[in-house]
Enzyme design. Sequence first.
Site, PDB file in Angstrom:
ATOM      1  CG  PHE A 137       9.212  -3.543 -15.563  1.00 14.14           C
ATOM      2  CD1 PHE A 137       8.874  -4.070 -16.802  1.00 14.14           C
ATOM      3  CD2 PHE A 137      10.488  -3.787 -15.086  1.00 14.14           C
ATOM      4  CE1 PHE A 137       9.795  -4.801 -17.555  1.00 14.14           C
ATOM      5  CE2 PHE A 137      11.413  -4.519 -15.823  1.00 14.14           C
ATOM      6  CZ  PHE A 137      11.063  -5.029 -17.063  1.00 14.14           C
ATOM      7  CG  ASP A 223      10.172  -4.557  -7.842  1.00 14.48           C
ATOM      8  OD1 ASP A 223      11.274  -4.014  -7.613  1.00 14.48           O
ATOM      9  OD2 ASP A 223       9.874  -5.053  -8.945  1.00 14.48           O
ATOM     10  CE  LYS A 252      16.087  -0.544 -12.623  1.00 16.13           C
ATOM     11  NZ  LYS A 252      16.590  -0.483 -13.959  1.00 16.13           N
TER      12      LYS A 252
HETATM   13  C1  PLP Z   1      10.844  -2.066 -10.285  1.00 20.03           C
HETATM   14  C2  PLP Z   1      11.668  -3.001 -11.092  1.00 20.03           C
HETATM   15  N1  PLP Z   1      11.658  -4.313 -10.804  1.00 20.03           N
HETATM   16  C3  PLP Z   1      12.389  -5.194 -11.488  1.00 20.03           C
HETATM   17  C4  PLP Z   1      13.175  -4.795 -12.546  1.00 20.03           C
HETATM   18  C5  PLP Z   1      13.980  -5.812 -13.300  1.00 20.03           C
HETATM   19  O1  PLP Z   1      15.311  -5.659 -13.006  1.00 20.03           O
HETATM   20  P1  PLP Z   1      16.438  -6.372 -13.918  1.00 20.03           P
HETATM   21  O2  PLP Z   1      16.406  -5.691 -15.246  1.00 20.03           O
HETATM   22  O3  PLP Z   1      17.708  -6.125 -13.154  1.00 20.03           O
HETATM   23  O4  PLP Z   1      16.089  -7.805 -13.996  1.00 20.03           O
HETATM   24  C6  PLP Z   1      13.223  -3.444 -12.885  1.00 20.03           C
HETATM   25  C7  PLP Z   1      14.038  -2.998 -14.035  1.00 20.03           C
HETATM   26  O5  PLP Z   1      13.850  -1.957 -14.590  1.00 20.03           O
HETATM   27  C8  PLP Z   1      12.451  -2.522 -12.151  1.00 20.03           C
HETATM   28  O6  PLP Z   1      12.452  -1.229 -12.441  1.00 20.03           O
END
Ligand code: PLP
Length: 396
Positions: A137, A223, A252
């Site tokens: 994700f 990520d 986050k």
């Molecule tokens: C690993 C990871 N990357 C990216 C995101 C996307 O973040 P945002 O919701 O702040 O755009 C998330 C959100 O859950 C995530 O868990």
Amino acid sequence: MKNRDVAKLTDKYVAQTYARYPIALVRGKGARVWDADGKEYLDFVAGIAVNGLGHCHPAVVRAIQQQARKLIHVSNLYHILPQSELARELCHHSFADRVFFCNSGAEANEAAIKLARRYGAAHLGGKYEILSAHNSFHGRTLATLTATGQEKVRAGYDPLPPGFRQIPFNDLRAAEEAIDPEKTVGILVEPIQGEGGVNVPDEDYLRGLRELCDRRNLLLIFDEVQTGLGRTGKLFGYEHFGMTPDIMTLAKSLGGGLPLGAMLAREEVAQSFIPGSHASTFGGNPLVCNVGLAVLKTLLKDGVLKNCAKMEKVFVRGLNQLKDRFSFVKSIRGKGLILGLELEIEGAKIVDACMQAGLLINCTAYKVLRFVPPLTITPKEIERGLGILDKVLARQ
Ligand SMILES: Cc1ncc(COP(=O)(O)O)c(C=O)c1O
């Protein structure tokens, strides 16, 4: 207003992109939150790994108040002291040399993808393709949902931008075979998949990806939006694996609850961004960065990382007891305080029942209960939360 009134207002006026529980949280302190009807909950969701220091941590509140009195926002046309200081601290405590600030995880990944493409254009003969993992994700913008390895996130958004392909997670051979020598510029991966079900790769997978990227001249992009900033018991997830990426994204918990994302890169890669190649109006403004500084200082100074590593043991011990008691509990996974309990039954009704009983948890990948409590959680709170979960599981 009571829970029901807030829900009515939401249902009438807010875009219907979320399936929400029928409560409105109005107050929080540490690992506890209260709804509009006055009911108290123990919060093992923590804004989905955002409130790493718990709700309304004094250092976060102080940083907001102090900076709000001085200067809330100015444009990136000018130098911004808290931004420069936060960049320095992030670089000092990581592999990186430079930071681009934005407002969310998706934007941080978007920046990483754009930087990788510019690097590919400048140094790798125009390579642009990003390989990412099944079940990953990476966000909800068009580029990041295309990088996301989950069909449900991409559905309905065709045509998707070209330049993305998925590979199986935790499979080095598949990664090597997927590389297109003409096109592939980098591999984007979460060190531990969060939304995909708290999937921890084998010990040597990430090191293997590093070796592969070195050998094939590719960028390795981590990520760490969910795993970063202490969530795994170390400041960054990659530290567990004895290697470093070329680019890392954070969001986050970086802003202590305020919207703050960051894309970090080592110098040679970061140089592919020049004035005008990327920007964000709010990215790195004085208020959010002052809070980011307070979050980082608190994480590093107040024993929060140590607490996270200690509480992992307490939590996992409790989860093991549940596994011994209930035959439908299949496995326990995770690291630090990103933990999952894989079930043989659907997790949604367990989440509902826990909420009724005063415990907020979350379910990913349909059958994995996910626990991402504040890193400041205490053994007593863990015991109380898992006690509630025990009673709920006993009724299944
Ligand atoms: C690993 C990871 N990357 C990216 C995101 C996307 O973040 P945002 O919701 O702040 O755009 C998330 C959100 O859950 C995530 O868990």
